[in-house]
Design a protein around this motif. Structure first.
Motif, PDB file in Angstrom:
ATOM      1  N   ARG A 158      37.956 -15.550 -34.792  1.00 53.69           N
ATOM      2  CA  ARG A 158      36.708 -14.486 -35.317  1.00 53.69           C
ATOM      3  C   ARG A 158      36.437 -14.182 -34.691  1.00 53.69           C
ATOM      4  NH1 ARG A 158      34.450 -18.304 -38.930  1.00 53.69           N
ATOM      5  NH2 ARG A 158      33.251 -19.676 -37.271  1.00 53.69           N
ATOM      6  N   GLN A 161      38.901 -11.311 -33.210  1.00 49.01           N
ATOM      7  CA  GLN A 161      39.280  -9.760 -34.411  1.00 49.01           C
ATOM      8  C   GLN A 161      38.213  -9.545 -34.479  1.00 49.01           C
ATOM      9  OE1 GLN A 161      41.431  -9.725 -36.649  1.00 49.01           O
ATOM     10  NE2 GLN A 161      40.558  -7.572 -36.421  1.00 49.01           N
ATOM     11  N   LYS A 167      45.647  -6.030 -36.173  1.00 46.42           N
ATOM     12  CA  LYS A 167      44.998  -7.876 -37.084  1.00 46.42           C
ATOM     13  C   LYS A 167      45.555  -8.472 -36.423  1.00 46.42           C
ATOM     14  CE  LYS A 167      46.169  -7.876 -41.558  1.00 46.42           C
ATOM     15  NZ  LYS A 167      46.884  -8.040 -41.828  1.00 46.42           N
ATOM     16  N   VAL A 168      44.698  -9.690 -36.130  1.00 47.47           N
ATOM     17  CA  VAL A 168      44.456 -11.020 -35.855  1.00 47.47           C
ATOM     18  C   VAL A 168      44.687 -12.144 -36.448  1.00 47.47           C
ATOM     19  CG1 VAL A 168      43.650 -12.624 -33.935  1.00 47.47           C
ATOM     20  CG2 VAL A 168      42.919 -10.249 -33.532  1.00 47.47           C
TER      21      VAL A 168
END
Length: 421
Positions: A158, A161, A167-168
């Motif tokens: 989180r 990102q 995108k992680v």
């Protein structure tokens, strides 16, 4: 001169020595440069760590400095690039970990990289994407109240990102436990899902050693220093005591400390309780115009011949907040850094040749004030903290250790000098 296998970019000076320390322990001859060099290295090395002071700078500045470091590393023919950040993932909401990672990926045309600050030797572990400091979540540790980079979310997916366009995702502990093939399969699956950066779980050094071979083909690795223990083997290098050999130590001894971390507060107390001389710097006196540097050096001069002295601005969080409230956080920090750096330079003028510096920002200010441009990495004192050797702008040989605020046992200051002697 032998080719450099691994080229590293560190976002602060203590973090650079932390990384270089783990590489040396695994057999790589490592050199740390202070800032981006303006020419080739003067000694052979398997790895070079370019130390920047970019952890808390504006993201655009951090990106610019990191790309300059990358260009120099590429000019030296490095085979892989490693972006090193803190084992507590220190960053603001805007970065700088995410922006620098993506800028390096763009420059290297790297489709995928990993991210993990795990460093089990210093009780930093990642489980299901959550970072633990000892048995506490990062958000419940002393980092919650860090004056510059308070960390109040332990979920690294989180956190990262929020800083990234890409995108992680996550490579969890179950995959890591299965080893290289499973990790490679997971990387391929994540890429198929459009994920370009993966936080990686690691609960112990065995996880990092399993991870290392799976990263062999990545153009870019991003991590704390822990991942470094699994990389030298990819270049056919094994552990050797020769990698950490430094010239013999001489001269007087001193400690300067600007860190206000929980660990450094304990180390300051331990040094004072052992009966060693210590001088507390008061930021409000600096702000009032007192010549604190001259006062400290006059105090230290007759004491140095009797053993190490300590000069510190280290304080508890409540005291730090009170000073920041009166002076402003940025101004208070910069003012103290400048003062401690001037004191460090003055102590060297008095004959100090063995110098311990505590705190990342403080370390950066001190080595820059001394004009040190290159450090040879030596033996470890405590996990993440080695002795180093180099020369200042006047050509004087110095042994220095640049200690991250969060690292080291309570008796670190005393133990460091015992080991060097």
């Amino acid at each position: 001169m032998a080719s450099i296998r691994l080229g590293c970019i560190a976002d602060d000076f203590t973090g650079a020595t932390d990384l270089a320390n783990n590489l040396v322990r695994s057999g790589m001859r490592a050199v740390q440069t202070i800032g981006v060099p303006d020419g080739p290295l003067q000694v052979d090395a398997d790895a070079v760590v370019v130390a920047l002071k970019s952890r808390t700078t504006p993201p655009a500045d951090a990106v610019r400095e990191s790309l300059a470091a990358l260009r120099w590393l590429q000019s030296q023919g490095v085979q892989q690039v490693y972006f090193k950040y803190c084992s507590t993932f220190d960053s603001t909401a805007q970065g700088n970990i995410g922006p620098v990672t993506e800028a390096l990926m763009d420059a290297l045309d790297a489709p995928f990289t990993i991210a993990t600050p795990a460093f089990p030797d210093n009780q930093r572990t990642v489980f299901k994407g959550y970072l633990f400091v000892g048995d506490a979540l990062l958000s419940e540790s002393g980092m919650r109240d860090h004056p510059l980079t308070p960390m109040r979310d332990a979920n690294l997916v989180r956190v990262l990102q929020a800083q990234c366009r890409r995108k992680v995702g996550l490579i969890d502990y179950r995959t890591v436990a299965k080893g290289e093939a499973a990790i490679r399969e997971r990387i391929a699956a994540l890429q198929a899902e459009g994920i370009a950066i993966a936080v990686v779980d690691a609960l112990g050094n065995d996880d990092l050693l399993r991870l290392g071979p799976a990263l062999k083909d990545l153009r870019l690795v991003t991590a704390g220093s822990g991942v470094a223990i699994g990389l030298p083997g990819n270049f056919g290098i094994t552990a050797s005591a020769a990698a950490s050999r430094l010239p013999a130590a001489e001269g007087l001894q001193a400690v300067v400390s600007g860190s206000c971390s929980v660990a450094t507060n304990r180390q300051v107390r331990s040094f004072i309780e052992a009966g060693r001389p210590a001088y507390a710097i008061e930021p409000l006196r600096i702000a009032a115009g007192d010549d604190v540097v001259a006062q400290v050096l006059a105090w230290a001069q007759p004491l140095l011949a009797q053993g190490p002295v300590l000069v510190y601005s280290t304080a508890e969080p409540e005291s730090v907040k009170a000073v920041q409230g009166r002076l402003g956080a940025d101004e208070a920090g910069a003012m103290v850094e400048r003062t401690i750096a001037a004191i460090a330079r003055g102590l060297v003028d008095l004959g100090v040749r063995q110098l311990v510096v505590a705190g990342g920002e403080t370390s950066g200010a001190c080595v820059q004030a001394l004009g040190m441009r290159q450090l040879q990495i030596g033996p470890q004192i405590d996990p993440g903290v080695p002795w180093c050797w180099g020369r200042d702008a006047a050509g004087r040989a110095l042994h220095v250790t640049l200690k991250s605020g969060n690292f080291g046992a309570d008796d670190f200051f005393a133990k460091a000098f015992v080991q060097l002697s």
